[in-house]
Write a protein that holds these residues in place. Structure first.
Motif, PDB file in Angstrom:
ATOM      1  N   VAL A   1       0.851  -1.192   0.000  1.00 42.04           N
ATOM      2  CA  VAL A   1       0.000   0.000   0.000  1.00 42.04           C
ATOM      3  C   VAL A   1       0.888   1.243   0.000  1.00 42.04           C
ATOM      4  O   VAL A   1       2.098   1.187   0.258  1.00 42.04           O
ATOM      5  CB  VAL A   1      -0.942   0.007   1.227  1.00 42.04           C
ATOM      6  CG1 VAL A   1      -1.998  -1.065   1.104  1.00 42.04           C
ATOM      7  CG2 VAL A   1      -0.159  -0.152   2.512  1.00 42.04           C
ATOM      8  N   ALA A   2       0.251   2.384  -0.280  1.00 45.07           N
ATOM      9  CA  ALA A   2       0.989   3.635  -0.484  1.00 45.07           C
ATOM     10  C   ALA A   2       1.811   4.082   0.734  1.00 45.07           C
ATOM     11  O   ALA A   2       2.908   4.628   0.555  1.00 45.07           O
ATOM     12  CB  ALA A   2       0.010   4.738  -0.891  1.00 45.07           C
TER      13      ALA A   2
ATOM     14  N   ALA B   1      -0.709   8.718   6.293  1.00 43.68           N
ATOM     15  CA  ALA B   1      -1.016   8.137   4.987  1.00 43.68           C
ATOM     16  C   ALA B   1      -1.824   6.851   5.141  1.00 43.68           C
ATOM     17  O   ALA B   1      -2.708   6.562   4.321  1.00 43.68           O
ATOM     18  CB  ALA B   1       0.274   7.872   4.216  1.00 43.68           C
ATOM     19  N   SER B   2      -1.543   6.053   6.172  1.00 42.47           N
ATOM     20  CA  SER B   2      -2.310   4.823   6.403  1.00 42.47           C
ATOM     21  C   SER B   2      -3.772   5.136   6.711  1.00 42.47           C
ATOM     22  O   SER B   2      -4.686   4.447   6.236  1.00 42.47           O
ATOM     23  CB  SER B   2      -1.691   4.028   7.549  1.00 42.47           C
ATOM     24  OG  SER B   2      -0.408   3.559   7.212  1.00 42.47           O
TER      25      SER B   2
ATOM     26  N   CYS C   1      -5.354   6.454   3.495  1.00 41.49           N
ATOM     27  CA  CYS C   1      -5.434   5.388   2.499  1.00 41.49           C
ATOM     28  C   CYS C   1      -6.668   4.525   2.725  1.00 41.49           C
ATOM     29  O   CYS C   1      -7.355   4.127   1.766  1.00 41.49           O
ATOM     30  CB  CYS C   1      -4.166   4.543   2.546  1.00 41.49           C
ATOM     31  SG  CYS C   1      -3.998   3.347   1.212  1.00 41.49           S
TER      32      CYS C   1
ATOM     33  N   VAL D   1      -9.224   4.710  -0.486  1.00 43.88           N
ATOM     34  CA  VAL D   1      -9.082   3.492  -1.305  1.00 43.88           C
ATOM     35  C   VAL D   1     -10.181   2.529  -0.864  1.00 43.88           C
ATOM     36  O   VAL D   1     -10.051   1.814   0.150  1.00 43.88           O
ATOM     37  CB  VAL D   1      -7.677   2.876  -1.146  1.00 43.88           C
ATOM     38  CG1 VAL D   1      -7.554   1.637  -2.040  1.00 43.88           C
ATOM     39  CG2 VAL D   1      -6.604   3.896  -1.509  1.00 43.88           C
TER      40      VAL D   1
ATOM     41  N   PRO E   1      -3.476   9.376  -0.711  1.00 40.09           N
ATOM     42  CA  PRO E   1      -2.836   9.045   0.568  1.00 40.09           C
ATOM     43  C   PRO E   1      -1.573   9.829   0.910  1.00 40.09           C
ATOM     44  O   PRO E   1      -1.348  10.112   2.099  1.00 40.09           O
ATOM     45  CB  PRO E   1      -2.543   7.548   0.425  1.00 40.09           C
ATOM     46  CG  PRO E   1      -3.583   7.048  -0.507  1.00 40.09           C
ATOM     47  CD  PRO E   1      -3.812   8.158  -1.479  1.00 40.09           C
TER      48      PRO E   1
END
Length: 425
Positions: free
Chosen positions: A202-203, A280-281, A284, A288, A403
Motif C-alpha cells: 500500500v501507499a 497516509a495509512s 489510504c 481506497v 494518501p
C-alpha cells in the motif's frame, strides 16, 4: 545605601552577596587604586557622601536606629557586589578586603553594564540592576499582523547538506529491497477471488521507505515510531470510517478524511510516536475503497505486520553501512556499553541494540491542538477542492485527495521544524 556589617564570629569562608534595599537604591563601592570612593547607581536617588565609606567598604558612623541590627551576631558577613569604573570588589573575605578593591581585569574594563553582567554570572551573586549603556536602542515593536507575515520569510535556519553518493547508494539499495520484499510477499498471499485478501503493498510504505532508509537517524524513523505510529494510523482510519458510516456520513468523504488524519496526529503526539506514514495509512483506508473490505484486518496485517517487516529490513540493510546505525534509540532504558574494537560481525549485530540516543519528549497539549487544527483544515480543503472538481464528467478528472497528503499533513503540522518538512523538500 545598604551598609556592610561584620559579625562577631564570622563563619569560615562563607560569603554571599548582600541584599539590596528598595529604590532609591545605591550599591556601595570600595575605594579605587587612586583612593577616591566610587559607587554604582542602580536606581534613582542621591549619591552617598564619600565620607560615609572607608577604603574597606565599612561605614564609619552607623545610625542609632541601626544599632540593634548591627549588634545581631547571627548575621553573616555579606559584602555587596560592587562594580566600579576601574575597580571591582566581589564578595571578598575580610582579610582580602583590608587592602581595598582589586584592580579590574582587562575583560571587565568595559562599560558598567558589561562588567555587571559578567560578575552577576558568578555563583551566589544577586541580580543588580544596571542602567543601559549610552547609545543602546531597544528593538522596534512589531504588530501581531506584521509579525505573523514576517514568519513567511523563514526563520533563517540553514538546510542540511546533501548526503554523499555512498549514502545515496545505501538509501537506494534499502528502499528497493524493502519495497521489492513487500511486493513479493504481497503477490504470493493475494488471492484475487477472495475479497478479504492479504493486502500488504500500500501507499504508506513508500513514505516509510524514505524515512527508514534516507533519514534513518531522524526521531520520526525509529522503530517505536514506525510500528506504533503506523498502527495508530490504520486503527484511527478504520474507526473513523466505521463511525461515520453508522452516522450516515458516507458521502462526506472530505470530513472523514480530515478527521482520520487529524485524529491520527493527535493520538501519535499524545503517545510520543509521531510517524508521517501513519497519516497516509489513515487516509489510504478512507479513499481506497477496496481496502475497506478488509475491516479490522487492515490494522493488524497491513499496518502493524507490514511495519514490523519494514523495520526489520531497515535494520538489516542500514547497518551494513559503517556510518549508519539503526535504530538510534535503544530498545531498553539502559544505554549500550561502549566496548573496544569488535570483530565485524559482532559490531554489525551490536548496532541492532540501538545507538543510545534519548527519545524525544512528547509535545505540549498546545502544540497538539495546533497540529490537530492545521491538519484538519488542510486535508478538508483538499477534499472539498477534490470533490468540487470531480463533478465534471471527465475520465481524466482532477484527483487531489490521495494518501501521500496524509503523511504530508503529519510532517507539516506536527514536525514542522524538521528539515524534511521545509517548503523546498
Amino acid at each position: 545605601f545598604a551598609p556592610v556589617r561584620r559579625p562577631i564570629a564570622p563563619p569560615a569562608r562563607t560569603w554571599t552577596a548582600g541584599p539590596l534595599v528598595s529604590p532609591p537604591t545605591w550599591v556601595m563601592g570600595c575605594s579605587s587604586s587612586k583612593g577616591s570612593p566610587q559607587a554604582l547607581q542602580t536606581a534613582g536617588g542621591p549619591r552617598p557622601k564619600p565620607s560615609a565609606v572607608t577604603p574597606t567598604g565599612v561605614p564609619k558612623d552607623t545610625p542609632k536606629e541601626d544599632s540593634a541590627a548591627k549588634g545581631a551576631s547571627d548575621q553573616a558577613y555579606t559584602p555587596l557586589l560592587v562594580v566600579q569604573d576601574d575597580a571591582v570588589c566581589v564578595s571578598e573575605p575580610p582579610e582580602a578586603v583590608k587592602g581595598g578593591c582589586q584592580e579590574a581585569p582587562a575583560a571587565l574594563a568595559q562599560p558598567e553594564a558589561d562588567a555587571a553582567g559578567a560578575l552577576l554570572a558568578a555563583p551566589g551573586a544577586r541580580e543588580v540592576a544596571v542602567p543601559a549603556p549610552p547609545g543602546a536602542t531597544e528593538e522596534k515593536r512589531v504588530g501581531p499582523v506584521r509579525a505573523y507575515f514576517q514568519k513567511f520569510a523563514g526563520a533563517g535556519v540553514a538546510g542540511p547538506p546533501r548526503p554523499p553518493l555512498t549514502q545515496t547508494a545505501f538509501s537506494f539499495l534499502g528502499s528497493f529491497t524493502g519495497i521489492a520484499t513487500l511486493g513479493l510477499i504481497h503477490s504470493q498471499l493475494v488471492h484475487i477471488d477472495d475479497p478479504h485478501h492479504f493486502q500488504l503493498l500500500v501507499a504508506p510504505f513508500g513514505a516509510m521507505a524514505v524515512l527508514l532508509f534516507s533519514a534513518c537517524k531522524a526521531p520520526l524513523a525509529q522503530p517505536k515510531n514506525a510500528i506504533v505510529g503506523n498502527t495508530i494510523g490504520g486503527l484511527v482510519g478504520w474507526a473513523v470510517v466505521t463511525v461515520t458510516g453508522l452516522l450516515g456520513l458516507d458521502s462526506m468523504v472530505w470530513l472523514t478524511a480530515a478527521l482520520a488524519v487529524s485524529m491520527t496526529i493527535a493520538v501519535q503526539e499524545l503517545l510520543g510516536v509521531v510517524h508521517p506514514p501513519g497519516g497516509a495509512s489513515a487516509l489510504c483506508y478512507v479513499v481506497v475503497l477496496p481496502l475497506q473490505s478488509l475491516g479490522c484486518w487492515y490494522v493488524l496485517l497491513t499496518s502493524m505486520l507490514g511495519s514490523c517487516l519494514f523495520v526489520v529490513l531497515a535494520m538489516v540493510i542500514n547497518n551494513l553501512s559503517p556510518s549508519r546505525a539503526y535504530p538510534q534509540t535503544s530498545w531498553t532504558r539502559y544505554a549500550p556499553r561502549e566496548s573496544d574494537a569488535l570483530p565485524p560481525l559482532k559490531a554489525y549485530l551490536k548496532k541492532f541494540m540501538g545507538a543510545g540516543v534519548p527519545t524525544r519528549p512528547r509535545p505540549a497539549l498546545k502544540h497538539t491542538a495546533f497540529s490537530l487544527f492545521g491538519s484538519f483544515c488542510g486535508v478538508a480543503a483538499l477534499g472539498l477542492l477534490h470533490f468540487a472538481l470531480a463533478e465534471v464528467e471527465d475520465p481524466l478528472q482532477f484527483v487531489l485527495l490521495v494518501p501521500p497528503f496524509g503523511a504530508m499533513g503529519v510532517l507539516l503540522f506536527s514536525s514542522y521544524k524538521a528539515p524534511l518538512a521545509q517548503p523546498k523538500n
